[in-house]
Design an enzyme around this catalytic site. Structure first.
Site, PDB file in Angstrom:
ATOM      1  N   ALA A   9      -1.497   5.986   1.806  1.00  0.00           N
ATOM      2  CA  ALA A   9      -2.406   4.275   1.689  1.00  0.00           C
ATOM      3  C   ALA A   9      -3.001   4.463   3.231  1.00  0.00           C
ATOM      4  O   ALA A   9      -1.966   4.241   3.766  1.00  0.00           O
ATOM      5  CB  ALA A   9      -2.857   3.975   0.829  1.00  0.00           C
ATOM      6  N   LEU A  33       0.968  -1.492   0.207  1.00  0.00           N
ATOM      7  CA  LEU A  33       0.000   0.038   0.035  1.00  0.00           C
ATOM      8  C   LEU A  33       0.768   1.304   0.295  1.00  0.00           C
ATOM      9  O   LEU A  33       2.364   0.933   0.302  1.00  0.00           O
ATOM     10  CB  LEU A  33      -0.660  -0.642   1.166  1.00  0.00           C
ATOM     11  CG  LEU A  33      -2.132  -0.981   1.212  1.00  0.00           C
ATOM     12  CD1 LEU A  33      -3.258  -0.644   2.480  1.00  0.00           C
ATOM     13  CD2 LEU A  33      -3.082  -0.510  -0.156  1.00  0.00           C
ATOM     14  N   ASP A  34       0.284   1.814  -0.366  1.00  0.00           N
ATOM     15  CA  ASP A  34       0.709   3.707  -0.816  1.00  0.00           C
ATOM     16  C   ASP A  34       1.171   3.815   0.651  1.00  0.00           C
ATOM     17  O   ASP A  34       0.380   3.425   1.809  1.00  0.00           O
ATOM     18  CB  ASP A  34       0.823   4.740  -1.971  1.00  0.00           C
ATOM     19  CG  ASP A  34       0.260   4.231  -3.007  1.00  0.00           C
ATOM     20  OD1 ASP A  34       1.595   3.602  -3.422  1.00  0.00           O
ATOM     21  OD2 ASP A  34      -0.206   4.782  -3.702  1.00  0.00           O
ATOM     22  N   PRO A  35       2.349   4.467   1.360  1.00  0.00           N
ATOM     23  CA  PRO A  35       2.202   5.430   2.188  1.00  0.00           C
ATOM     24  C   PRO A  35       0.895   6.051   2.630  1.00  0.00           C
ATOM     25  O   PRO A  35       0.883   5.974   3.589  1.00  0.00           O
ATOM     26  CB  PRO A  35       3.666   6.289   2.400  1.00  0.00           C
ATOM     27  CG  PRO A  35       5.106   5.778   1.584  1.00  0.00           C
ATOM     28  CD  PRO A  35       3.285   4.842   0.825  1.00  0.00           C
TER      29      PRO A  35
END
EC number: 5.4.99.25
Length: 307
Positions: free
Chosen positions: A50, A46-48
């Protein structure tokens, strides 16, 4: 003499609610230290920025993490219109400003219709994909640009939850490899004003849903026994696969790497199935052409269940 692995041999799956501003790898290491686990891995970055569902596999569960990496995912995101950023999300620098036309729900729905089903996406430069051994995001931070081939992904469902003058909220169910940031950018382009996402939350990954997640802060407040009770059995990752029951003699053959003749319940050759002995999960087997099964991936602890 082999070096002894540090930590506790824990097996199972934790459904972590990743906090914003934390990388998936950092979240994994925090949880691994909290559980003092010998071995752990997550099942899809997951993107930071997110938040939401990040399944963490401990011990024997790591053998099957690829099945979650390949699983469909569901996300909720807010799309802001009129601004394009270099990262595709709110953490990046705004590189384009556009006036937002007067859009109603029908206009947005008409644009969304073009992005359901199979679509082609060009992966963003700010991604973990690698070019000549280096993550693209590292090259992007150095101001370098790399041509990326378009990839085909599938948006199974996309629902418009709400809309305002400057943006709208979506819930998206999609195949692995789908970049929600890119999807939002492409929708913004179709609407003629550009877009980026300001929030992203994963709600589902394969068989797992958000209502079973645990925040790291809540796990910290528990004692060790209560934390371990939050782990799901290894085979919960594999409920989409058929199951077979095996007798003790056949299970011993399989655990020694040999094929075994069992009732394969009419499964087609080359099918993958979960294997159980007296309701204890042993691992995965492959149905062979001749109605036998062959070991595919078995638990190290399976020998205990077969005794």
């Amino acid at each position: 003499m082999a070096r002894r692995r540090r930590g506790t041999p824990i097996d199972g799956v934790l459904l972590l609610d990743k906090a914003p501003g934390v990388s998936s790898n950092r979240a994994l290491q925090q949880v691994r230290r909290l559980y003092d686990a010998q071995k752990a891995g997550h099942t899809g970055t997951l993107d930071p920025m997110a938040t939401g569902l990040l399944p963490v596999c401990f011990g024997e569960a790591t053998k099957f993490s690829a099945y979650l990496l390949d699983a469909d995912k569901t996300y909720r995101t807010w799309v802001r219109l009129g601004e394009v950023t270099d990262t595709g999300d709110a953490e990046g620098t705004v590189i384009e400003h556009h006036s937002v036309p007067a859009l109603d729900e029908r206009d947005i729905e008409a644009a969304l219709a073009g992005f359901r089903g199979e679509v082609e996406q060009v992966p963003p430069m700010y991604s973990a994909l690698k070019h000549q051994g280096r993550p693209l995001y590292e090259l992007a931070r150095e101001g370098k640009h790399v041509e990326r081939a378009a990839r085909r992904v599938t948006v199974y469902d996309m629902r418009l939850l709400s809309c305002e003058a400057e943006g709208f909220e979506l819930e998206v169910r999609c195949s692995k490899g789908t970049y929600i940031r890119t999807l939002a950018e492409d929708i913004g382009h179709a609407l003629g004003c550009g877009a980026h996402i300001t929030s992203l939350r994963r709600l589902r990954s394969g068989p797992f849903e958000a209502d079973a997640m645990h925040a790291f802060s809540a796990l910290e407040d528990l004692d060790a026994a209560s934390r371990e009770a939050r782990l799901l059995p290894v085979d919960t990752m594999l409920t989409h696969l058929p199951s077979l029951e095996v007798a003790a003699s056949a299970s011993r053959r399989l655990l020694h790497g040999q094929r075994a003749q069992i009732d394969t319940a009419g499964l087609a050759a080359q099918s993958t199935a979960r294997l159980y002995r007296d309701a204890a999960f042993l691992g995965l087997v492959t149905v062979t052409e001749c109605g036998e099964v062959a070991p595919r991936r078995l638990l190290n602890t399976a020998s205990l269940a077969s005794e």
